[in-house]
Design a protein around this motif. Sequence first.
Motif, PDB file in Angstrom:
ATOM      1  N   THR A  32       0.861  -1.186   0.000  1.00 26.04           N
ATOM      2  CA  THR A  32       0.000   0.000   0.000  1.00 26.04           C
ATOM      3  C   THR A  32       0.897   1.236   0.000  1.00 26.04           C
ATOM      4  O   THR A  32       2.129   1.129   0.057  1.00 26.04           O
ATOM      5  CB  THR A  32      -0.896   0.064   1.262  1.00 26.04           C
ATOM      6  N   ASP A  35       3.618   1.379   2.479  1.00 27.36           N
ATOM      7  CA  ASP A  35       4.627   0.304   2.484  1.00 27.36           C
ATOM      8  C   ASP A  35       5.852   0.571   1.622  1.00 27.36           C
ATOM      9  O   ASP A  35       6.683  -0.334   1.438  1.00 27.36           O
ATOM     10  CB  ASP A  35       3.977  -1.012   1.979  1.00 27.36           C
ATOM     11  N   GLU A 295      -4.070  -3.827  17.482  1.00 28.38           N
ATOM     12  CA  GLU A 295      -5.395  -4.108  16.922  1.00 28.38           C
ATOM     13  C   GLU A 295      -6.421  -4.514  17.983  1.00 28.38           C
ATOM     14  O   GLU A 295      -7.619  -4.384  17.784  1.00 28.38           O
ATOM     15  CB  GLU A 295      -5.289  -5.227  15.876  1.00 28.38           C
TER      16      GLU A 295
END
Length: 348
Positions: A32, A35, A295
């Motif tokens: 992405t 990255d 997360e």
Amino acid sequence: MSIITILGAGAMGSGLCTPLCKSGWEVRLWGTWLDDHLIDACEAGKPHPRTKVPLAKGVKLYRSDELNKALEGADVVVMSVASVGVPKITEMALEGISKGKALWLTSKGFCPNQEGKIQLLPEAIRTIARQKGVSIPPIVAIAGPVKANECAEGKPTATIFGCKDIKVSQMYAREARTDVYCIEATDDETGVEICAPMKNVYAIALGIADGLEEGTGFPHHNLKAATFNRAIKEMSLLGQALGARMETAFGLPGVGDLEVTGLSGRNKVYGVRIGRGEKAKEALAEMDRLEQTVEGVPAAGLAAKLVEQSAPHLKEELTLLKAVNEILAGTDRPVVQVISEAVLPKRP
Ligand SMILES: NC(=O)c1ccc[n+]([C@@H]2O[C@H](COP(=O)([O-])OP(=O)(O)OC[C@H]3O[C@@H](n4cnc5c(N)ncnc54)[C@H](O)[C@@H]3O)[C@@H](O)[C@H]2O)c1
């Protein structure tokens, strides 16, 4: 040779390249817009900055502006971005996904839809596709005790592929298997997808028990074991309420993944900080500063909403989930008391 395109060049996306190359796939890794530095390192032949392991030989790398090229002719697409990015990346890659034979999913989390309903990730992806009028192939949820760096290094690993169509999970369990990356197949997509984010929530609690040892100088292993037991029970209860099989929480996605996540990893490290005495919000700010996405934090809040919406009878029963949320909200009570009350057996 079948083509597989992995979306997300983070730790897991890059780690998965090792068994897939070994099992004979043509592997493409798309990064992405976040990255670029990871792709730079891989292109330079350096170890991947997150796994510290060089990328498997033969992987083709694609940058964020090359998504269509990366997806062209892909038999399988793998969603391997952080859960927060799943809706956007799904929309961006929808055409390529729809042309493939399956969408694999390593991302772990819950996702609110436009009406605020909390969905498991496969359902969230199917909803996005439906809204865009696009039909997508079967989704294979991937979970189990897999640390990306060990997977990248080719260390022995057990994992589980969950697809509503068991023939599909069995087929890919055969096609992606190596001597050391060994795959169970299940049709319990719901069970797999409940355990995946919930174990991140509960790993925070396991980390707190370890942090209590660091803070007080005395081990809290009894409390940690009681916390582990409670976590598995709650994953099983929530899973069953949503249609999962009881045993899934007691297998690789639940017991297996919670064990490995509670040993190391960002959720556990965050819990250790809290157990040591840091305030939840300050500890999270520090994790953010270190680019360590936790997360389990959003998952804890979303899980509480999911329970309210879809399994309200469990609201008081999921005591550990409640305790983690109380701690994340910045409770004034000692964390040892909050966790103990949640996990120790009640007076008969
Ligand atoms: N690391 C592991 O051992 C492991 C194991 C199994 C599953 N997973 C899961 O795989 C997923 C990826 O984990 P990871 O370890 O590779 O994380 P990572 O932090 O190394 O990489 C995160 C990836 O998500 C992308 N991303 C982050 N925020 C985004 C956003 N807002 N929009 C779009 N893309 C975004 C990044 O660009 C990157 O490709 C997570 O859901 C994680 O729970 C990780």
